[in-house]
Design an enzyme around this catalytic site. Structure first.
Site, PDB file in Angstrom:
ATOM      1  N   THR A  17       0.820  -1.209   0.000  1.00 52.93           N
ATOM      2  CA  THR A  17       0.000   0.000   0.000  1.00 52.93           C
ATOM      3  C   THR A  17       0.860   1.268   0.000  1.00 52.93           C
ATOM      4  O   THR A  17       0.327   2.374  -0.059  1.00 52.93           O
ATOM      5  CB  THR A  17      -0.911   0.018   1.244  1.00 52.93           C
ATOM      6  N   SER A 230       2.721   4.909  10.949  1.00 55.55           N
ATOM      7  CA  SER A 230       2.368   4.399   9.621  1.00 55.55           C
ATOM      8  C   SER A 230       2.495   5.523   8.610  1.00 55.55           C
ATOM      9  O   SER A 230       2.716   6.689   8.977  1.00 55.55           O
ATOM     10  CB  SER A 230       0.924   3.887   9.629  1.00 55.55           C
ATOM     11  N   LYS A 231       2.307   5.132   7.361  1.00 54.47           N
ATOM     12  CA  LYS A 231       2.393   6.122   6.296  1.00 54.47           C
ATOM     13  C   LYS A 231       1.406   7.263   6.579  1.00 54.47           C
ATOM     14  O   LYS A 231       1.739   8.429   6.455  1.00 54.47           O
ATOM     15  CB  LYS A 231       2.056   5.429   4.972  1.00 54.47           C
ATOM     16  N   SER A 232       0.173   6.889   7.003  1.00 54.76           N
ATOM     17  CA  SER A 232      -0.834   7.932   7.203  1.00 54.76           C
ATOM     18  C   SER A 232      -0.511   8.805   8.426  1.00 54.76           C
ATOM     19  O   SER A 232      -0.990   9.931   8.525  1.00 54.76           O
ATOM     20  CB  SER A 232      -2.233   7.335   7.307  1.00 54.76           C
TER      21      SER A 232
END
Ligand code: GLU
Length: 291
Positions: A17, A230-232
């Site tokens: 993702t 996380s990425k978010s």
């Protein structure tokens, strides 16, 4: 065959993702170290089941990054997008023995039962069916290698869960169990965010007539707000050109003695020292903040 009598096979199974970050490296390195510590194999599997959530080129970028960190699969990498035939076979087995069933319940119907499926509502229209597992009303009890004894009544807390979605996609819970079984994975080492998937996966292993693997859930890396790093939450991607700094951070976050890597000045030496000095009993149980 008991799981103790099989030789160790571990794995790291990223979903493509986005780019890998320090939290991903913690899990990848943790699972690699445990596999090496037990003289076992370590595999990489790309979990590309959900195309709308995937970033173009992310799977290849993840593999390149892992390779730059010295983490290379001992067997050819498998991709879930190419394994439908295997999922179909196992699903047919479950349907034939009455362990799985077609379900046309809508989300809004299930919402009236807290989203938990216990029985089907009468189907008023011909909508596409999902396929669910019949979940027995009993506690699943298991021993996590790091978190200790755990239990969950899946029927009460989750209900009959989806194996194949009504839109035709395979559910993560099902694919991961089929893959782990087909790859002979004996030990699953992953982040705590997947702890509550474990009893569902144990039930699926049993329904498929397989003995479940051992599980070890590593604490998550948290951001300043206490959320999974996380990425978010703004986690920067790992830099494949600077592997040593991140490897040392992951090593320290795994509770290991920082000085053990001080003399290593290449990726190979770092992993070699890590393998030699790794101590299971130093693994932390609880989550840590990135700082
Ligand atoms: N693909 C999952 C993820 O990236 C991991 C699945 C697993 O380790 O069981 O979160």
């Amino acid at each position: 065959m008991t799981s103790a009598s099989r030789s160790y096979i571990g794995r790291f199974a990223p979903s493509p993702t986005g780019p890998l970050h320090l939290g991903s490296l913690l899990t990848a390195l943790g699972s690699w170290l445990l596999a090496r510590h037990h003289g076992g194999k370590w595999l990489i599997r790309i979990e590309d089941l959900d195309p709308p959530r995937e970033a173009a080129g992310a799977a290849d970028a993840q593999l390149r990054t892992l390779a730059a960190f010295g983490l290379v699969s001992d067997l050819p990498v498998i991709r879930q997008s190419q394994r439908s035939e295997h999922y179909r076979e196992r699903l047919e087995y479950l349907l034939a023995k009455g362990a799985a069933f077609f379900c046309r319940c809508s989300r809004s119907e299930l919402a009236s039962h807290g989203g938990i499926h216990h029985h089907c509502f009468p189907a008023r229209e011909q909508r596409p069916a999902a396929i669910r597992l019949h979940v027995p009303d009993e506690e699943v009890i298991w021993e996590d290698q790091l978190q200790g004894a755990l239990r969950q009544n899946v029927a009460a807390e989750v209900g009959d869960f989806v194996l194949k979605r009504a839109d035709g996609y395979w559910a993560y819970q099902f694919a991961v169990v089929v893959d782990d079984a087909d790859q002979g994975v004996t030990d699953i080492v992953r982040g705590m965010d997947l702890l509550d998937s474990t009893p569902r996966q144990i039930l699926l292993h049993r329904a498929l007539g397989l003995s479940p693997p051992r599980y070890l859930h590593l604490p998550l890396l948290l951001d300043d707000h206490g959320h999974k790093f996380s990425k978010s939450s703004g986690a920067p991607p790992l830099d494949p050109d600077e592997p040593l700094t991140a490897l040392r951070s992951a090593w320290r976050l795994l509770g290991q003695e920082p000085s053990a890597l001080h003399t290593a000045d290449s990726v190979d030496q770092t992993l070699h020292c890590a393998m030699t000095h790794f101590q299971i009993q130093r693994l932390p149980r609880t989550s840590r903040h990135i700082g």
